[in-house]
Design a protein around this motif. Structure first.
Motif, PDB file in Angstrom:
ATOM      1  N   ARG A  60       0.877  -1.276   0.012  1.00 28.91           N
ATOM      2  CA  ARG A  60       0.095   0.086   0.232  1.00 28.91           C
ATOM      3  C   ARG A  60       0.854   1.264  -0.049  1.00 28.91           C
ATOM      4  N   GLU A  61       2.040   1.345   0.839  1.00 31.67           N
ATOM      5  CA  GLU A  61       2.903   2.442   0.756  1.00 31.67           C
ATOM      6  C   GLU A  61       3.320   2.597  -0.477  1.00 31.67           C
ATOM      7  N   GLU A  62       3.879   1.501  -1.199  1.00 35.49           N
ATOM      8  CA  GLU A  62       4.257   1.548  -2.542  1.00 35.49           C
ATOM      9  C   GLU A  62       3.404   2.235  -3.558  1.00 35.49           C
ATOM     10  N   ALA A  63       2.124   1.629  -3.575  1.00 38.08           N
ATOM     11  CA  ALA A  63       1.052   1.949  -4.327  1.00 38.08           C
ATOM     12  C   ALA A  63       0.828   3.680  -4.201  1.00 38.08           C
ATOM     13  N   ALA A  64       0.670   4.084  -2.825  1.00 37.63           N
ATOM     14  CA  ALA A  64       0.441   5.515  -2.412  1.00 37.63           C
ATOM     15  C   ALA A  64       1.531   6.510  -3.049  1.00 37.63           C
ATOM     16  N   ALA A  65       2.994   6.001  -2.904  1.00 36.60           N
ATOM     17  CA  ALA A  65       3.971   6.544  -3.406  1.00 36.60           C
ATOM     18  C   ALA A  65       4.144   6.859  -4.781  1.00 36.60           C
ATOM     19  N   ALA A  66       3.454   5.743  -5.622  1.00 40.19           N
ATOM     20  CA  ALA A  66       3.402   5.928  -6.944  1.00 40.19           C
ATOM     21  C   ALA A  66       2.272   6.898  -7.419  1.00 40.19           C
ATOM     22  N   ARG A  67       0.974   6.738  -6.737  1.00 40.39           N
ATOM     23  CA  ARG A  67       0.098   7.717  -7.007  1.00 40.39           C
ATOM     24  C   ARG A  67       0.556   9.111  -6.728  1.00 40.39           C
ATOM     25  N   LEU A  68       1.336   9.603  -5.704  1.00 43.33           N
ATOM     26  CA  LEU A  68       1.903  10.675  -5.528  1.00 43.33           C
ATOM     27  C   LEU A  68       2.801  11.207  -6.430  1.00 43.33           C
ATOM     28  N   GLU A  69       3.763  10.048  -6.845  1.00 40.42           N
ATOM     29  CA  GLU A  69       4.530  10.541  -7.837  1.00 40.42           C
ATOM     30  C   GLU A  69       3.907  10.888  -9.206  1.00 40.42           C
ATOM     31  N   ALA A  70       2.808   9.904  -9.564  1.00 43.85           N
ATOM     32  CA  ALA A  70       2.033  10.220 -10.831  1.00 43.85           C
ATOM     33  C   ALA A  70       1.320  11.615 -10.809  1.00 43.85           C
ATOM     34  N   GLU A  71       0.781  11.981  -9.601  1.00 40.63           N
ATOM     35  CA  GLU A  71       0.162  13.480  -9.554  1.00 40.63           C
ATOM     36  C   GLU A  71       1.224  14.538  -9.539  1.00 40.63           C
ATOM     37  N   ARG A  72       2.325  14.183  -9.024  1.00 35.71           N
ATOM     38  CA  ARG A  72       3.270  15.137  -9.031  1.00 35.71           C
ATOM     39  C   ARG A  72       3.751  15.428 -10.610  1.00 35.71           C
ATOM     40  N   VAL A  73       4.246  14.118 -11.287  1.00 38.83           N
ATOM     41  CA  VAL A  73       4.115  14.203 -12.830  1.00 38.83           C
ATOM     42  C   VAL A  73       3.352  15.254 -13.674  1.00 38.83           C
ATOM     43  N   ALA A  74       1.916  14.757 -13.076  1.00 38.83           N
ATOM     44  CA  ALA A  74       0.913  15.499 -13.939  1.00 38.83           C
ATOM     45  C   ALA A  74       0.894  16.728 -13.591  1.00 38.83           C
ATOM     46  N   LEU A  75       1.067  17.133 -12.281  1.00 42.76           N
ATOM     47  CA  LEU A  75       0.886  18.409 -11.971  1.00 42.76           C
ATOM     48  C   LEU A  75       2.197  19.327 -12.669  1.00 42.76           C
ATOM     49  N   LEU A  76       3.280  18.667 -12.576  1.00 45.27           N
ATOM     50  CA  LEU A  76       4.561  19.446 -13.161  1.00 45.27           C
ATOM     51  C   LEU A  76       4.244  19.529 -14.806  1.00 45.27           C
ATOM     52  N   GLU A 133       1.242  19.830 -16.221  1.00 44.91           N
ATOM     53  CA  GLU A 133       0.410  20.987 -16.504  1.00 44.91           C
ATOM     54  C   GLU A 133       1.089  22.145 -16.128  1.00 44.91           C
ATOM     55  N   LEU A 134       1.857  22.451 -15.289  1.00 44.55           N
ATOM     56  CA  LEU A 134       2.556  23.615 -15.131  1.00 44.55           C
ATOM     57  C   LEU A 134       3.260  23.839 -16.304  1.00 44.55           C
ATOM     58  N   ASP A 135       4.128  22.969 -16.758  1.00 48.48           N
ATOM     59  CA  ASP A 135       4.855  23.191 -17.941  1.00 48.48           C
ATOM     60  C   ASP A 135       3.836  23.597 -19.275  1.00 48.48           C
ATOM     61  N   ARG A 136       2.819  22.803 -19.330  1.00 46.17           N
ATOM     62  CA  ARG A 136       1.672  23.363 -20.445  1.00 46.17           C
ATOM     63  C   ARG A 136       1.460  24.865 -20.251  1.00 46.17           C
ATOM     64  N   ARG A 137       1.017  25.168 -19.035  1.00 43.28           N
ATOM     65  CA  ARG A 137       0.572  26.442 -18.886  1.00 43.28           C
ATOM     66  C   ARG A 137       1.645  27.568 -19.101  1.00 43.28           C
ATOM     67  N   GLU A 138       2.932  27.122 -18.479  1.00 40.01           N
ATOM     68  CA  GLU A 138       4.007  28.181 -18.946  1.00 40.01           C
ATOM     69  C   GLU A 138       4.154  28.433 -20.437  1.00 40.01           C
ATOM     70  N   ALA A 139       4.281  27.022 -21.041  1.00 37.51           N
ATOM     71  CA  ALA A 139       4.236  27.186 -22.514  1.00 37.51           C
ATOM     72  C   ALA A 139       3.225  28.027 -23.102  1.00 37.51           C
ATOM     73  N   VAL A 140       2.148  27.793 -22.740  1.00 41.34           N
ATOM     74  CA  VAL A 140       0.976  28.684 -23.352  1.00 41.34           C
ATOM     75  C   VAL A 140       1.096  30.108 -23.070  1.00 41.34           C
ATOM     76  N   THR A 141       1.435  30.430 -21.618  1.00 41.02           N
ATOM     77  CA  THR A 141       1.795  31.801 -21.419  1.00 41.02           C
ATOM     78  C   THR A 141       2.896  32.392 -22.213  1.00 41.02           C
ATOM     79  N   ALA A 142       3.990  31.508 -22.536  1.00 42.24           N
ATOM     80  CA  ALA A 142       5.078  32.182 -23.027  1.00 42.24           C
ATOM     81  C   ALA A 142       4.590  32.470 -24.560  1.00 42.24           C
ATOM     82  N   GLU A 143       4.062  31.486 -25.197  1.00 47.70           N
ATOM     83  CA  GLU A 143       3.440  31.470 -26.689  1.00 47.70           C
ATOM     84  C   GLU A 143       2.361  32.862 -26.764  1.00 47.70           C
TER      85      GLU A 143
END
Length: 402
Positions: free
Chosen positions: A154-170, A172-182
């Protein structure tokens, strides 16, 4: 204390009902020891069933109560339901306890099993005494290590979910930054390519309304038409930037270079108000770069061109009468150092109102371009040979940064 989980209540009720049935049928695990009455096994059953209510909220407390209840149960005859609930309490202690509890409890179970094996074997001195240790291992070590495996999973699954959420958040931030820069890039291009034409149109339309000379009015209308046609052409090229590159029908966009500054200054001269404006303006280019200088990086050349373009537009809108000087300086002429762009114009601070209202986005766009290249930009009034002038000076570094 928080309310017990619904599943824990169901486990406790099932244990009470099952243990009561076994006691009624007389199905005990062993005969009573030390003359302990058998009815105490029912008391132990009820106590350990209550401890099941604490398996999630207070697992260590529940396990302590359950250990005492099991000891009483074994002395009074023992019920299988009590032992089964005790194994569940050990599992819950590892599963829901603190990390320290999850580490220590399996070791304590191994130690208890070793003691339960060695003591009967030393007392009885018969091989069958080893069965006691095996039974203790089944009811203690097995649930403890099962809890360890499940908790780790369960801890490994929770860590994997957190990592997936972190990657998704990053992402999304990269996408927003790219859109703002463009968006910022397109805003700069739109302003720099079209604003000067629209400013000239606004200036000459105002002149056409105010001047009574038919020739001057006709000249103003000609300038308005010329700038409107150029503005449309620039808009078409800008739209071409936004279209899909796989579309072979659109015209490719060619970035302007410093070689077109002469045309840019000639356009500024033609955009001056016919008949002279407060004595008129003159636009002069000084290219002080050494002969045979190395080609400039495309981003630097585009930024320099846009800075000059915006400065000339601002001079048409805000500057007083006099000369507007555009100076390009690159002392080394090589691929290092910095290209310096300077545009000075008569200071129009004493003018009551500009010919065309400004929004300040031009200076913002220039600063953005210079910042992206790691350069510096200064804009403001400074003393000049014949009075105060407005100077825009940018240093655009070459080399790897550009």
């Amino acid at each position: 204390m928080p309310r017990p989980h619904r599943d824990d209540v169901l486990i406790g009720l099932a244990g009470v009902l099952g243990g009561t049935l076994l006691w009624a049928l007389g199905l005990h695990n062993n005969p009573p020891f030390f003359g302990t009455p058998q009815w105490l096994s029912v008391v132990a059953l009820v106590v350990i069933s209550g401890a099941e209510l604490l398996r999630r909220t207070a697992p260590v407390t529940g396990l302590g109560i359950g250990t005492a209840a099991v000891a009483v149960d074994l002395c009074s005859g023992g019920l299988a339901a009590t032992l089964l609930m005790y194994t569940d309490l050990i599992y819950a202690g590892v599963m829901y306890g603190t990390p320290a509890t999850a580490r220590r409890l399996p070791r304590l179970c191994v130690l208890a099993t070793a003691v339960a094996t060695a003591v009967p074997l030393a007392v009885v001195r018969e091989p069958w005494a080893l069965l006691v240790g095996m039974l203790v291992a089944v009811f203690t070590i097995s649930p403890a290590w099962t809890g360890v495996l499940v908790r780790n999973h369960r801890e490994e699954a929770a860590a994997a979910r957190l990592e997936a959420e972190r990657v998704a958040l990053l992402a999304e931030l990269d996408r927003r930054e790219a859109v703002t820069a463009e968006r910022a890039r397109m805003a700069r291009e739109l302003h720099d390519m079209v604003a000067n034409h629209l400013s000239a149109i606004a200036i000459h339309s105002t002149a056409a309304q105010s001047l009574k000379d038919p020739a001057a009015t006709e000249e103003a209308l000609g300038v308005i038409r010329e700038n409107s046609v150029r503005g449309l052409a620039e808009m078409r090229r800008l739209i071409g930037l936004l279209r899909d590159a796989r579309d072979e029908d659109h015209e490719p966009y060619a970035a302007p270079t410093l070689g077109a500054l002469d045309s840019l200054l000639e356009q500024a001269r033609s955009s001056s108000v016919p008949g002279g404006r407060d004595g008129g303006q003159d636009f002069v280019l000084y290219d002080e770069r050494p002969a045979g200088s190395a080609p400039l990086p495309a981003p630097v050349e585009l930024a320099a061109y846009r800075i000059v373009q915006e400065s000339l537009t601002n001079a048409l809108k805000h500057a007083g009468p006099g000369r507007v000087d555009v100076t390009l300086t690159h002392p080394t002429g090589g691929t290092d150092g910095a290209l310096e762009v300077s545009v000075t114009s008569p200071y129009g601070g004493d003018r009551p109102t500009p010919l065309v209202p400004g929004s300040g986005t031009g200076l913002i766009g220039m600063r953005e371009r210079v910042t992206l290249l790691g350069g510096t930009l200064d804009a403001g009034p400074v003393p000049g040979p014949s009075g105060t002038v407005w100077r825009v000076r940018a240093a655009l570094p070459l080399g790897d940064g550009a």
